[in-house]
Design a protein around this motif. Structure first.
Motif, short mmCIF file in Angstrom:
data_model
loop_
_atom_site.label_atom_id
_atom_site.label_comp_id
_atom_site.label_asym_id
_atom_site.label_seq_id
_atom_site.Cartn_x
_atom_site.Cartn_y
_atom_site.Cartn_z
N PHE A 155 -23.90 -41.37 -45.20
CA PHE A 155 -23.71 -42.81 -45.21
C PHE A 155 -22.21 -43.11 -45.19
O PHE A 155 -21.43 -42.46 -45.89
CB PHE A 155 -24.36 -43.42 -46.46
N VAL A 156 -21.83 -44.05 -44.36
CA VAL A 156 -20.42 -44.36 -44.16
C VAL A 156 -20.07 -45.64 -44.91
O VAL A 156 -20.62 -46.71 -44.62
CB VAL A 156 -20.09 -44.51 -42.66
N LEU A 157 -19.18 -45.52 -45.88
CA LEU A 157 -18.70 -46.66 -46.65
C LEU A 157 -17.29 -47.00 -46.18
O LEU A 157 -16.50 -46.11 -45.89
CB LEU A 157 -18.65 -46.33 -48.15
N GLY A 158 -16.98 -48.27 -46.12
CA GLY A 158 -15.63 -48.60 -45.68
C GLY A 158 -15.43 -50.07 -45.44
O GLY A 158 -16.22 -50.92 -45.85
N GLY A 159 -14.34 -50.35 -44.77
CA GLY A 159 -14.00 -51.72 -44.44
C GLY A 159 -13.17 -51.76 -43.19
O GLY A 159 -12.33 -50.88 -42.95
N ALA A 160 -13.41 -52.77 -42.36
CA ALA A 160 -12.63 -52.97 -41.14
C ALA A 160 -11.64 -54.09 -41.38
O ALA A 160 -11.94 -55.08 -42.04
CB ALA A 160 -13.56 -53.33 -39.98
N VAL A 161 -10.43 -53.92 -40.83
CA VAL A 161 -9.42 -54.98 -40.91
C VAL A 161 -9.19 -55.53 -39.51
O VAL A 161 -9.21 -54.79 -38.53
CB VAL A 161 -8.09 -54.46 -41.51
N ASN A 162 -9.01 -56.83 -39.42
CA ASN A 162 -8.79 -57.46 -38.11
C ASN A 162 -7.41 -57.20 -37.56
O ASN A 162 -7.19 -57.25 -36.35
CB ASN A 162 -8.98 -58.98 -38.22
N ASN A 163 -6.46 -56.93 -38.46
CA ASN A 163 -5.05 -56.97 -38.08
C ASN A 163 -4.41 -55.60 -38.19
O ASN A 163 -3.88 -55.21 -39.23
CB ASN A 163 -4.33 -57.98 -38.98
N GLY A 164 -4.46 -54.85 -37.09
CA GLY A 164 -3.82 -53.56 -37.00
C GLY A 164 -2.66 -53.64 -36.04
O GLY A 164 -1.69 -54.39 -36.24
N GLY A 165 -2.78 -52.91 -34.94
CA GLY A 165 -1.72 -52.93 -33.94
C GLY A 165 -1.50 -54.29 -33.32
O GLY A 165 -0.42 -54.56 -32.79
N VAL A 166 -2.50 -55.16 -33.40
CA VAL A 166 -2.34 -56.51 -32.84
C VAL A 166 -1.21 -57.26 -33.53
O VAL A 166 -0.54 -58.10 -32.90
CB VAL A 166 -3.67 -57.29 -32.95
N ALA A 167 -0.95 -56.96 -34.80
CA ALA A 167 0.14 -57.64 -35.52
C ALA A 167 1.49 -57.22 -34.96
O ALA A 167 2.38 -58.06 -34.76
CB ALA A 167 0.05 -57.32 -37.01
N LEU A 168 1.64 -55.92 -34.69
CA LEU A 168 2.90 -55.45 -34.12
C LEU A 168 3.07 -55.97 -32.70
O LEU A 168 4.18 -56.34 -32.28
CB LEU A 168 2.94 -53.92 -34.13
N ARG A 169 1.96 -56.03 -31.96
CA ARG A 169 2.04 -56.57 -30.61
C ARG A 169 2.44 -58.05 -30.64
O ARG A 169 3.24 -58.50 -29.82
CB ARG A 169 0.72 -56.40 -29.87
N TRP A 170 1.89 -58.80 -31.57
CA TRP A 170 2.26 -60.22 -31.70
C TRP A 170 3.75 -60.35 -31.97
O TRP A 170 4.43 -61.18 -31.35
CB TRP A 170 1.47 -60.84 -32.85
N PHE A 171 4.27 -59.51 -32.88
CA PHE A 171 5.69 -59.59 -33.20
C PHE A 171 6.54 -59.20 -31.99
O PHE A 171 7.56 -59.84 -31.70
CB PHE A 171 6.02 -58.69 -34.39
N ARG A 172 6.10 -58.19 -31.27
CA ARG A 172 6.79 -57.78 -30.05
C ARG A 172 6.84 -58.91 -29.04
O ARG A 172 7.90 -59.25 -28.49
CB ARG A 172 6.08 -56.57 -29.44
N ASP A 173 5.69 -59.51 -28.77
CA ASP A 173 5.60 -60.54 -27.73
C ASP A 173 6.30 -61.83 -28.12
O ASP A 173 6.73 -62.60 -27.25
CB ASP A 173 4.13 -60.83 -27.41
N THR A 174 6.42 -62.08 -29.42
CA THR A 174 7.00 -63.33 -29.89
C THR A 174 8.50 -63.23 -30.14
O THR A 174 9.25 -64.17 -29.84
CB THR A 174 6.29 -63.79 -31.19
#
Length: 516
Positions: A293-312
């Motif tokens: 059984f796999v226990l865990g949690g997913a986060v929405n904000n991974g590499g997308v946060a660094l990409r946002w900072f790069r693009d902005t």
């Protein structure tokens, strides 16, 4: 003698990948076919199920033809797919809706209502799926309210993998793993959960038959067998969900072995030998098979946060790097390394896209805390990178509270190309981090499950021999102390700002509605 192979097919959010593996885990050949996410209104995220089916067939067709050209023996085909999708089907087996995927948030009002109720808490404790707009439970409640004419015509409600396999074999079957991510399935009893079905307004006959993740289909429809082309008796293994299979493919198959994957989003998962749920509703509990059984949690904000900072904030540098065919992320890493660990007291709460684990709040927002006159653009860059890891570490902490100590972490995903970022994970968590050379992630996990189902390996643990460790990162004790002080501040920010986030989200939603 012909070399035996198995093909793992991973039905993802934007593409399907088919990968042929040798029985030692070697990648022999792969093909990927993409498709768009369809979004015509706020919160909508859908796929055309026929486009996905065609992508599966095309990718598989090219891989099978390559195997035939080089005289390999195909032992079977095994599947992985993204979780939380929903398609309404009519009595003739035709889709009434497109495939509503995990990223669709139109059911957020339904999800919020369920989450705040005692019944919602009870359902979570039995199903292991956090109450959130991603889950088919919330999607069904939304569909019944917003599109009753579709809901009433529906004879079956299925996900994208079930759609593909129905087209190939004419059977409505769902594996325990995908079922365990619907919010409708009792992970302790391995059947549909009566309270969840009643809340959603459906009955068990409107849902596919749950089967183990080793379930084998045979007798593919002749028109597909001739197209691929493969013998009609070729075994197709139903497989599991992409997240559970990614753990299997990343050395994380024993209790206490955690896997951190950071790509666009991110996830932390650990294995247990029995299902468990979190009374604070921070974690998911999904099924790999009846013993894992796999226990865990997913986060929405991974590499997308660094990409946002790069693009902005690094637009000129990004354009220059593209013109010179250089990797902009290498430059960003070099810049971030010029700033001391901890960004001199600057913190970033990384909830650019709301957040799943551990807060499960679509209204959560990102913010910088602690900025002063001495902070420069590189400080903000490093704070973004550290903030993503603080978010991931908060899931690690929740996991340890529920599942016990996690002595080591195996890491993969796009962030693994940045040694600075992986070292941050070691320093913040205070744990050794092993970088794994995982061949094609969930597709490899599907192949391993297929080998197990076909008795080509005696146990899932045997797959360890196919997984290689490329590098080990050891935490710096002094930096860990610094980061722990900062994390103690970080974890207090969301509870203090939650009401403000809700008010800001309400303002933004109203502005969007007025503009539309």
């Amino acid at each position: 003698m012909q070399q035996s192979t198995i093909v793992g097919v991973d039905i993802g959010t934007t593409s399907t990948k088919a990968v042929a593996f040798g029985l030692n885990g070697e990648v022999l050949f792969q093909q990927s076919v993409g498709y768009p996410i369809l979004s015509e209104e706020a919160g909508q995220a859908e796929q055309d199920p026929e486009q996905v089916l065609e992508a599966v067939l095309k990718a598989l067709e090219e891989v099978v033809e390559w195997l035939q050209d080089y005289s390999f023996k195909l032992e079977g085909v095994s599947f992985s797919s993204a979780m939380h999708s929903l398609i309404a089907m009519d009595a003739s087996g035709n889709p009434l809706t497109r495939c509503i995927i995990w990223a669709d948030t139109r059911s957020h009002i339904c999800a919020d209502s369920i989450k705040k109720s005692a019944l919602g808490h009870k359902i979570y404790l039995q199903t292991g799926t956090p109450i959130h707009p991603m889950s088919p439970l919330a999607k069904l409640c939304w569909l019944r309210q917003e599109q009753p004419y579709v809901f009433e015509r529906a004879a079956m409600f299925i996900g994208i993998k079930e759609y593909v396999l129905y087209q190939l074999f004419g059977e409505y079957k769902i594996d325990y793993s995908i079922a365990s991510a619907t919010g409708l399935f009792n992970i302790f009893e391995l059947n549909w959960h009566a309270d969840a079905l009643q809340l959603a307004g459906v009955n068990a006959s409107q849902l596919p038959t749950p089967v183990p993740t080793t379930h084998i289909f045979s007798g593919i429809k002749s028109r597909f067998a001739s197209r691929l082309p493969i013998p009609a008796a070729t075994p197709f293994i139903i497989g599991a969900s992409d997240g559970c299979l990614a753990n299997l493919a990343s050395h994380g198959v024993r209790p206490g072995e955690a896997v951190v994957t950071i790509g666009t989003s991110g996830a932390v998962r650990t294995m247990a030998n029995k299902p468990a749920t979190d009374r604070q509703e921070r974690l998911f509990s999904y099924i790999l098979n009846e013993d894992h059984f796999v226990l865990g949690g997913a986060v929405n904000n991974g590499g997308v946060a660094l990409r946002w900072f790069r693009d902005t904030f690094y637009t000129a540098e990004t354009a220059e790097a593209i013109a010179k065919e250089q990797d902009i992320y290498e430059l960003l890493n070099e810049v971030a390394e010029t700033v001391p660990a901890g960004a001199e007291g600057l913190l970033f709460l990384p909830y650019l896209l709301g957040e799943r684990a551990p807060v499960w709040d679509g209204a959560a927002r990102a913010c910088f805390i602690g900025a002063n006159f001495n902070h420069t653009r590189p400080h903000f860059l490093r704070a973004v990178m550290e903030g993503v890891i603080f978010g991931v570490y908060s899931v690690v902490q929740a996991l340890e509270q529920v599942a016990g100590p996690i002595p080591v972490i195996y890491a993969n995903g796009g962030f693994a190309f940045s040694e600075l970022w992986v070292q941050m994970l070691a320093d913040i968590s205070g744990k050794k981090v092993y970088l794994t050379e995982t061949p094609e992630g969930s597709a490899f996990g599907a192949a391993i499950m297929g080998m197990f189902a076909l008795k080509l390996i005696p146990s899932l643990e045997e797959a360890d021999e196919m997984i290689r460790i490329s590098k080990t990162f050891v935490p710096d004790a002094q930096l860990n102390q610094l980061y722990q002080r900062q994390y103690n501040v970080f974890k207090t920010l969301y509870p203090k700002l939650k009401d403000s986030f809700e008010e800001l989200a309400s303002i933004q939603y109203k502005q969007t509605e007025q503009e539309n």
